[in-house]
Motif scaffolding. Structure first.
Motif, PDB file in Angstrom:
ATOM      1  N   LEU A 242       0.831  -1.202   0.000  1.00 31.23           N
ATOM      2  CA  LEU A 242       0.000   0.000   0.000  1.00 31.23           C
ATOM      3  C   LEU A 242       0.867   1.255   0.000  1.00 31.23           C
ATOM      4  CD1 LEU A 242      -2.877  -0.948   2.464  1.00 31.23           C
ATOM      5  CD2 LEU A 242      -2.554  -1.541   0.066  1.00 31.23           C
ATOM      6  N   TYR A 243       1.992   1.183   0.708  1.00 31.76           N
ATOM      7  CA  TYR A 243       2.918   2.319   0.711  1.00 31.76           C
ATOM      8  C   TYR A 243       3.567   2.499  -0.658  1.00 31.76           C
ATOM      9  CZ  TYR A 243       7.094   5.076   1.625  1.00 31.76           C
ATOM     10  OH  TYR A 243       8.079   6.032   1.565  1.00 31.76           O
ATOM     11  N   LEU A 244       4.035   1.406  -1.257  1.00 34.01           N
ATOM     12  CA  LEU A 244       4.729   1.475  -2.543  1.00 34.01           C
ATOM     13  C   LEU A 244       3.797   1.865  -3.682  1.00 34.01           C
ATOM     14  CD1 LEU A 244       7.033  -1.672  -2.207  1.00 34.01           C
ATOM     15  CD2 LEU A 244       7.642   0.731  -1.869  1.00 34.01           C
ATOM     16  N   LEU A 245       2.499   1.548  -3.542  1.00 35.12           N
ATOM     17  CA  LEU A 245       1.541   1.851  -4.601  1.00 35.12           C
ATOM     18  C   LEU A 245       0.726   3.117  -4.316  1.00 35.12           C
ATOM     19  CD1 LEU A 245       0.113  -1.731  -5.284  1.00 35.12           C
ATOM     20  CD2 LEU A 245       1.552  -0.392  -6.817  1.00 35.12           C
ATOM     21  N   ARG A 246       1.117   3.876  -3.301  1.00 36.27           N
ATOM     22  CA  ARG A 246       0.289   4.995  -2.847  1.00 36.27           C
ATOM     23  C   ARG A 246       0.122   6.069  -3.922  1.00 36.27           C
ATOM     24  NH1 ARG A 246       5.356   5.538  -1.191  1.00 36.27           N
ATOM     25  NH2 ARG A 246       6.353   7.603  -1.035  1.00 36.27           N
ATOM     26  N   ILE A 255      -8.637   2.411  -9.752  1.00 30.89           N
ATOM     27  CA  ILE A 255      -7.490   2.203  -8.859  1.00 30.89           C
ATOM     28  C   ILE A 255      -7.688   2.967  -7.556  1.00 30.89           C
ATOM     29  CG2 ILE A 255      -4.995   2.520  -8.563  1.00 30.89           C
ATOM     30  CD1 ILE A 255      -5.701   0.344 -10.512  1.00 30.89           C
ATOM     31  N   GLU A 256      -8.241   4.152  -7.638  1.00 31.71           N
ATOM     32  CA  GLU A 256      -8.459   4.956  -6.439  1.00 31.71           C
ATOM     33  C   GLU A 256      -9.432   4.281  -5.475  1.00 31.71           C
ATOM     34  OE1 GLU A 256      -7.097   8.438  -5.525  1.00 31.71           O
ATOM     35  OE2 GLU A 256      -5.739   7.045  -6.526  1.00 31.71           O
ATOM     36  N   ILE A 257     -10.488   3.688  -6.029  1.00 36.58           N
ATOM     37  CA  ILE A 257     -11.450   2.967  -5.179  1.00 36.58           C
ATOM     38  C   ILE A 257     -10.782   1.744  -4.555  1.00 36.58           C
ATOM     39  CG2 ILE A 257     -13.533   1.537  -5.210  1.00 36.58           C
ATOM     40  CD1 ILE A 257     -14.175   4.449  -5.218  1.00 36.58           C
ATOM     41  N   LEU A 258     -10.052   0.983  -5.354  1.00 35.53           N
ATOM     42  CA  LEU A 258      -9.364  -0.209  -4.842  1.00 35.53           C
ATOM     43  C   LEU A 258      -8.335   0.173  -3.779  1.00 35.53           C
ATOM     44  CD1 LEU A 258      -8.732  -2.194  -8.165  1.00 35.53           C
ATOM     45  CD2 LEU A 258     -10.356  -2.778  -6.345  1.00 35.53           C
ATOM     46  N   ARG A 259      -7.662   1.300  -3.985  1.00 33.88           N
ATOM     47  CA  ARG A 259      -6.659   1.760  -3.032  1.00 33.88           C
ATOM     48  C   ARG A 259      -7.300   2.090  -1.684  1.00 33.88           C
ATOM     49  NH1 ARG A 259      -2.548   4.112  -5.595  1.00 33.88           N
ATOM     50  NH2 ARG A 259      -3.968   5.417  -6.801  1.00 33.88           N
ATOM     51  N   ALA A 260      -8.393   2.833  -1.720  1.00 39.86           N
ATOM     52  CA  ALA A 260      -9.067   3.222  -0.481  1.00 39.86           C
ATOM     53  C   ALA A 260      -9.636   2.000   0.243  1.00 39.86           C
ATOM     54  CB  ALA A 260     -10.181   4.220  -0.788  1.00 39.86           C
ATOM     55  N   LEU A 261     -10.221   1.066  -0.499  1.00 40.44           N
ATOM     56  CA  LEU A 261     -10.764  -0.140   0.121  1.00 40.44           C
ATOM     57  C   LEU A 261      -9.661  -1.023   0.690  1.00 40.44           C
ATOM     58  CD1 LEU A 261     -13.554  -1.040  -2.483  1.00 40.44           C
ATOM     59  CD2 LEU A 261     -13.835   0.027  -0.236  1.00 40.44           C
ATOM     60  N   SER A 262      -8.489  -0.969   0.093  1.00 41.37           N
ATOM     61  CA  SER A 262      -7.341  -1.711   0.631  1.00 41.37           C
ATOM     62  C   SER A 262      -6.867  -1.097   1.936  1.00 41.37           C
ATOM     63  CB  SER A 262      -6.193  -1.721  -0.395  1.00 41.37           C
ATOM     64  OG  SER A 262      -6.572  -2.409  -1.567  1.00 41.37           O
ATOM     65  N   TYR A 263      -6.924   0.223   2.039  1.00 41.76           N
ATOM     66  CA  TYR A 263      -6.629   0.870   3.316  1.00 41.76           C
ATOM     67  C   TYR A 263      -7.642   0.416   4.376  1.00 41.76           C
ATOM     68  CZ  TYR A 263      -3.639   4.131   0.670  1.00 41.76           C
ATOM     69  OH  TYR A 263      -2.663   4.692  -0.121  1.00 41.76           O
ATOM     70  N   MET A 264      -8.912   0.320   3.966  1.00 44.77           N
ATOM     71  CA  MET A 264      -9.942  -0.148   4.888  1.00 44.77           C
ATOM     72  C   MET A 264      -9.643  -1.579   5.341  1.00 44.77           C
ATOM     73  SD  MET A 264     -12.141   2.290   5.388  1.00 44.77           S
ATOM     74  CE  MET A 264     -13.512   1.377   6.077  1.00 44.77           C
ATOM     75  N   PHE A 265      -9.153  -2.390   4.424  1.00 40.63           N
ATOM     76  CA  PHE A 265      -8.814  -3.776   4.756  1.00 40.63           C
ATOM     77  C   PHE A 265      -7.779  -3.832   5.883  1.00 40.63           C
ATOM     78  CE2 PHE A 265      -5.670  -7.175   4.099  1.00 40.63           C
ATOM     79  CZ  PHE A 265      -6.462  -8.283   4.349  1.00 40.63           C
ATOM     80  N   VAL A 266      -6.719  -3.052   5.763  1.00 41.85           N
ATOM     81  CA  VAL A 266      -5.659  -3.066   6.777  1.00 41.85           C
ATOM     82  C   VAL A 266      -6.172  -2.479   8.090  1.00 41.85           C
ATOM     83  CG1 VAL A 266      -3.341  -2.258   7.367  1.00 41.85           C
ATOM     84  CG2 VAL A 266      -3.846  -2.981   5.038  1.00 41.85           C
ATOM     85  N   ILE A 267      -6.984  -1.428   8.013  1.00 35.95           N
ATOM     86  CA  ILE A 267      -7.547  -0.824   9.228  1.00 35.95           C
ATOM     87  C   ILE A 267      -8.395  -1.833   9.982  1.00 35.95           C
ATOM     88  CG2 ILE A 267      -9.233   0.865  10.060  1.00 35.95           C
ATOM     89  CD1 ILE A 267      -8.166   2.778   7.866  1.00 35.95           C
ATOM     90  N   PHE A 268      -9.261  -2.548   9.273  1.00 35.33           N
ATOM     91  CA  PHE A 268     -10.115  -3.535   9.936  1.00 35.33           C
ATOM     92  C   PHE A 268      -9.308  -4.734  10.419  1.00 35.33           C
ATOM     93  CE2 PHE A 268     -13.729  -1.205   8.342  1.00 35.33           C
ATOM     94  CZ  PHE A 268     -14.701  -1.451   9.306  1.00 35.33           C
ATOM     95  N   TYR A 269      -8.217  -5.050   9.728  1.00 30.59           N
ATOM     96  CA  TYR A 269      -7.347  -6.115  10.237  1.00 30.59           C
ATOM     97  C   TYR A 269      -6.767  -5.701  11.596  1.00 30.59           C
ATOM     98  CZ  TYR A 269      -3.550  -9.421  10.824  1.00 30.59           C
ATOM     99  OH  TYR A 269      -2.710 -10.378  11.339  1.00 30.59           O
ATOM    100  N   CYS A 270      -6.359  -4.441  11.712  1.00 33.33           N
ATOM    101  CA  CYS A 270      -5.834  -3.951  12.990  1.00 33.33           C
ATOM    102  C   CYS A 270      -6.923  -3.951  14.069  1.00 33.33           C
ATOM    103  CB  CYS A 270      -5.268  -2.541  12.819  1.00 33.33           C
ATOM    104  SG  CYS A 270      -3.786  -2.458  11.779  1.00 33.33           S
ATOM    105  N   LEU A 271      -8.151  -3.642  13.691  1.00 32.32           N
ATOM    106  CA  LEU A 271      -9.250  -3.656  14.656  1.00 32.32           C
ATOM    107  C   LEU A 271      -9.493  -5.050  15.221  1.00 32.32           C
ATOM    108  CD1 LEU A 271     -11.805  -1.264  12.906  1.00 32.32           C
ATOM    109  CD2 LEU A 271     -10.828  -0.942  15.182  1.00 32.32           C
TER     110      LEU A 271
END
Length: 376
Positions: A242-246, A255-271
């Protein structure tokens, strides 16, 4: 263990192959036969089968969509195994079709998805929520085109199958504003207020639409996943791409939608470290994440690096596959062991004579195994 390693190995070979003409058809057939014909694997099928046979009109909350499907299947005279196979195979086809359409490296994305999502959820099976996930995939096109009205209507339709999708109604408010820095900031805030997250979940499931999930209050869903070194390392593994593809293809709305949803994926993984129930919400972000991850190969200019990246992810998720299956073999073997297939059992005449016999035999085996573990 051999059946699971074999399927993973098959997907790995296709992931390394170049321009294999029939990969989509073959992947679908192999996964459909392996996942959707599983017989007595998983745990949730006991409740699903009981309701399907004895109480098909049972509806949790507003989930009338699943009730309608159940009633239709019953009117056609389908037994539970055949109903499950056809419904989940349709879901699987739509998921794979979406990935092959959106991903530049689809088999690689499916390989990662097999370990992170398909295996566990199609085995359980999480039938109601899988319907919601598929509807969400259709809603993403409306989200990409800023057609908020259509998106909301589709998400409301998804709630008729699984009420957790109600949280997706908030996506249009912030999805276009979510970036890597905001995601990092949000995760830092989570770390600071982590102890209050459990209390927030306790409050939420007592009111409104989520009150039907109050039985989770006394289950492991209010416990977090273990903050082991391996689970913490997975945050880094998920986050580095996610950092390298930011900044990758910033003007492409898909790509922008997929990028934002991927951020959501990592956030919910942390939750999930605070409450495992957040895994349920992450069901919606697994597929966008693996598709976004596959764009890593377009961003790499050196061909040899692509081979290294594939090898790394194959190895990491193979370790996760083994660890996950081994974990359940010690604690709840009913999920994966022994792997049985309905078509094979039907051919050799090894099916149960009645649903009651099937459920009781598997649950008795499960509790016989669990009793020594629970007494420790």
């Amino acid at each position: 263990m051999i059946p699971y390693i074999s399927i993973y190995g098959f997907l790995t070979l296709l992931a390394f192959a170049k321009n294999f003409q029939y990969s989509e058809t073959i992947v679908f057939l192999v996964l459909a036969l392996f996942l959707n014909l599983s017989y007595t694997n998983g745990i949730d099928w006991t409740a699903y089968q009981t309701n399907y046979i004895y109480d098909p009109t049972y509806t949790r909350g507003v989930e009338y969509g699943y009730t309608a499907i159940t009633i239709l299947a019953r009117s056609l005279g389908l037994n539970f195994e055949v109903f499950k196979f056809f419904l989940l195979s349709l879901d699987l086809y739509l998921i794979l079709r979406f990935i092959f359409k959106k991903s530049p490296k689809p088999v690689f994305a499916i390989l990662i998805l097999f370990q992170t999502y398909l295996l566990g959820n199609f085995f359980e099976p999480a039938i109601r929520q899988i319907q919601s996930v598929v509807i969400f995939l259709f809603a993403l096109d409306a989200l990409r085109k800023n057609n908020t009205k259509k998106y909301i209507l589709l998400i409301l339709f998804a709630t008729l199958f699984h009420q957790s999708s109600i949280v997706l109604l908030s996506l249009p408010l912030f999805i276009k504003r979510l970036n890597f820095k905001i995601s990092i900031l949000f995760m830092l805030v989570l770390g600071a207020v982590g102890l209050q997250i459990n209390n927030a979940v306790l409050f939420l499931v007592q009111y409104g639409i989520f009150s039907d999930y109050s039985f989770y209050l006394e289950s492991s869903y209010l416990e977090g996943i273990s903050p082991s070194a391996f689970n913490l390392l997975k945050i880094v593994i998920y986050g580095i791409p996610l950092y390298l593809l930011r900044s990758f293809r910033r003007t492409d709305p898909t790509i922008e939608i997929l990028r934002a949803l991927s951020y959501m994926f990592v956030i919910f993984y942390c939750l999930q470290f605070f409450a495992l129930i957040f895994y349920r919400f992450n069901h919606y972000f697994f597929i966008p994440y693996v598709i976004y991850l596959s764009y890593f190969f377009q961003a790499l200019r050196i061909p040899s690096n692509k081979f290294i990246i594939i090898s790394f992810y194959v190895l990491i998720h193979f370790i996760s596959l083994i660890k996950g299956i081994t974990y359940y073999s010690d604690r709840d073997p009913m999920k994966y062991f022994p792997y049985t297939n309905y078509a094979v059992a039907l051919i050799v005449g090894n099916t149960y004579s009645s649903p009651e016999e099937k459920i009781n035999a598997r649950l008795s085996s499960r509790w016989a195994h669990l009793t020594p573990f629970l007494e420790q």
